[in-house]
Design a protein around this motif. Sequence first.
Motif, mmCIF file in Angstrom:
data_model
loop_
_atom_site.group_PDB
_atom_site.id
_atom_site.type_symbol
_atom_site.label_atom_id
_atom_site.label_comp_id
_atom_site.label_asym_id
_atom_site.label_seq_id
_atom_site.Cartn_x
_atom_site.Cartn_y
_atom_site.Cartn_z
ATOM 1 N N TRP A 533 -1.971 0.418 10.217
ATOM 2 C CA TRP A 533 -1.413 0.591 8.866
ATOM 3 C C TRP A 533 -1.711 -0.636 7.988
ATOM 4 O O TRP A 533 -2.133 -0.507 6.838
ATOM 5 N N THR A 553 4.724 -4.500 5.036
ATOM 6 C CA THR A 553 4.857 -3.337 5.903
ATOM 7 C C THR A 553 5.323 -3.811 7.270
ATOM 8 O O THR A 553 4.939 -4.885 7.735
ATOM 9 N N ASP A 560 9.473 2.665 11.175
ATOM 10 C CA ASP A 560 8.537 1.989 10.283
ATOM 11 C C ASP A 560 9.205 1.769 8.925
ATOM 12 O O ASP A 560 10.102 2.529 8.538
ATOM 13 N N TRP A 582 -0.039 5.206 5.343
ATOM 14 C CA TRP A 582 0.683 5.405 6.604
ATOM 15 C C TRP A 582 0.422 6.814 7.148
ATOM 16 O O TRP A 582 0.209 6.995 8.350
#
Length: 867
Positions: A533, A553, A560, A582
Amino acid sequence: MIVSPPSATFEAARREGLPSGSRLQSTQLSNGLQVLAAEVPEARRLRLVGAVGVGYLDEPMAYRGLAHLLEHALFLGSDAFPGESELSQWVGHLGGRYNASTDETTTDVHLHLPPGAAEEGLARLVDLLCRPLLVPERIEHEVGVLDAEYRARLADPALHRLAALGRLYRPGHPARACHAGNQVTLGQDAGRLVDQLHDFHRRHYRPERMALVMLGPLPLENQLELLKRQGHEIHAAAASPSSYECWGRTSRWGEPSGVAWCLPQRLASSSPTSTLELLWPLPEGLARAHPEWLAALAARLADGSLASTLQTSFGLEALDVSLSSKGVGQALGIRLGLAELKPHHGDDTASLSTLLATLLATCHAALDRALQQRLPRPPRVTSDLDDWPRRQALRLVTHAQHPEAVYTMPPRAAFATWLTRGQCRWLWHCPSPRESIGDIAWKTLEETGTRYCRLSLSPPLQVSALPPRAAPRIASEPSPSTAWHSMPGCLQHDRHLALWWGWPTWPTDEPEASWCLGWPADPTGHVLRLAHWQRRCLALRQAAAAHDLTLMTGSDHRGDWLLAWGDPSRLPSVVEQALGQWSTTRRDDSPAMSHPATGLIAQRLLCELETSPIPGATGSTTPHSGIAKPTPTLLCWARGSLDAEAARQQAHRFAGLLPNEPPWHTEPPVSSERETIWLTPQGTDQAVMLDIAGRDDTPRSRFLLQLVAQCHDAAFQHAMRQRHGFGYVAAVRYREAAGWPRLGYVVQSPHASVETVRLAIDDFLQDQGVSLAPLESTDFSQRLGRLAASQARPETRLEGILRIWQALRHRQLRAIAPEADDASWQVPPWEEEQEVLAALVASDLTALADALVVASLPRRWWLHAPQ
């Protein structure tokens, strides 16, 4: 005495990226010492740094490693504080930390302490720097420690990078040699070595080559008074001026060329990852004369366009632009991290020389375009308060040694002859010699075992640069025409969306807002998924930074998440694009990335405390009440200059971008309590870590484990290093994995067997694990007070947002969500933590230490042995 005008203190602090309300002032004392004070009202800790303008390029070649040895020797006792371990015990007792480093032309020592320790901490720092004892017996022992450190670092790619980098330098220049220092380079005559240390210290540790920097909540005037008082204790007459100038500071570079390198055979990795660095050396004076122009140029190269261009054809994982890469002096550098050096599509048989030439041509073309374009303003400075004082101290001592040169030519014209294709040097870290170009023979550096070969793409290959692509577009959305206000709290909570809005607010001159989003995800693959990601968001993250936006992130055992912070009109565009990346990552069938191990083995082990499953975890014991609600697909928190109704609309848009599927079970994966894990071999050292987890993830468990680490660290280090003589790495460190507290008792040894070290750790816990924990009531109260101070209000806005966000994630996934119509914020997490700390008593710490010793807490052994 040179003093900055008081009227400039607030403005100077703002320019340097310190939090709002900070003040900054610098002074040069009559003895030549540079001092700088920074008042940061929200700072919880005091940061002290002492820096000296001397490094390993200044040491005699007959004693390579002398500067590094002197850095170690500074901590072995000084005139006013002669004890060998006195500083470490004092700092440990205060719950602080200290460290030091030696670079090419600078050495620094930095302390992190409670604010009340400012005066004594500064006195100890000055005495350490200026009046070291240099006891021969201690020095002789420290050479052994340095040798163990050198052997351990032979497994670190960073050392081999510096060794390979030296092949780009002129023959005979000191920068070509390894200056880490070991038993061989520092000689066998202990008496002569101590004489060399005394002489080196007299020559270089002079006030006009030194700087002291303090950052903390103390009033600026008090800080300056302390700095002046202690700074005047450094007597210029006590230090003889240097009788020579080390030619190691002269130009180091040979003719432009390239070098490929890889690790020694014993460390060879099957990983396909590689790194390509492009370097354009710059004259020191010219670079110092135009720092803002160079910063703007670096910002242009890192605005997302070059990353987008390269990612069309290569597995680009990282793109960093710097003006002072380690080991190169002043130079513009572009560093490319590549998952593998082969194209995503097209001709898979393309030669490595063609691929390298394409990468080089594309970067050169990007630099050419940047030099022709109007450069942006330098990016907004956002300072890490831990690193800020050190950077300032190093800047002060560097500038003190180089009088400012006057350049009348505009910077674009002045740099034109230096930032050309013909002036570029490049360094390629390839996975193995099998990836060589053509029939070029590989060589091995005798001292470090580094394998390398010199490369030249001449005659120039007729390879074109990749067609340039624009950076991801960060769209701006107009503010809603009608404002709809709401009290801070939970605006919505159902099985699809939980939306929190508002609080806290900070004084600010510009509209700013933040969005935090989290969602459940597979906990077993979070490390690899996050790596993919982040790779896909590389260009977006750079484009966001170009608009003064922050994009973070993350992924852990709870799920997540992302954080976006900055201009509220541009945040929705950043969030939507990050969510889109994502979703693409979830469908990514690319092979798992395998990165070569970096850093010390002990550092690798400590990192496992933050990412690996919790040993024996059975879930939180936090009591809850109320009616349970299902875990929502998406948890959102919006705050700042953002209308509540607009936040609701945007949150629904975000929820629509995530897959509509049942959420993953988010409890941390459970592993057996007595599990033993062997690390993939890296180097020739043995290493052992005992991983101990708290019973739960409550603030109470977190604070008690931190107190245990404070009580055990200094004694553990002494037992493993001095009594057992295992090596220079021995520590007790506290870490968290998704908020779950963990302790690591880690030792790295060049000679002791894994079983010997493991038994020594067990013996330490049995012999001293409980006896070190019972504290006198005064001592316990003091430690508790210092821990409370370290957990108080956030020092920066970003820290505050992150602390509230992680507390909200924890409560949402573990606790019962309140009803939307009467929901309101509870107390801030730092206030809740203060209440927990106030309730702790000394017997709590003793009980936890007893549980740790009798192994009733979840534990796991991590082991490493050479192949």
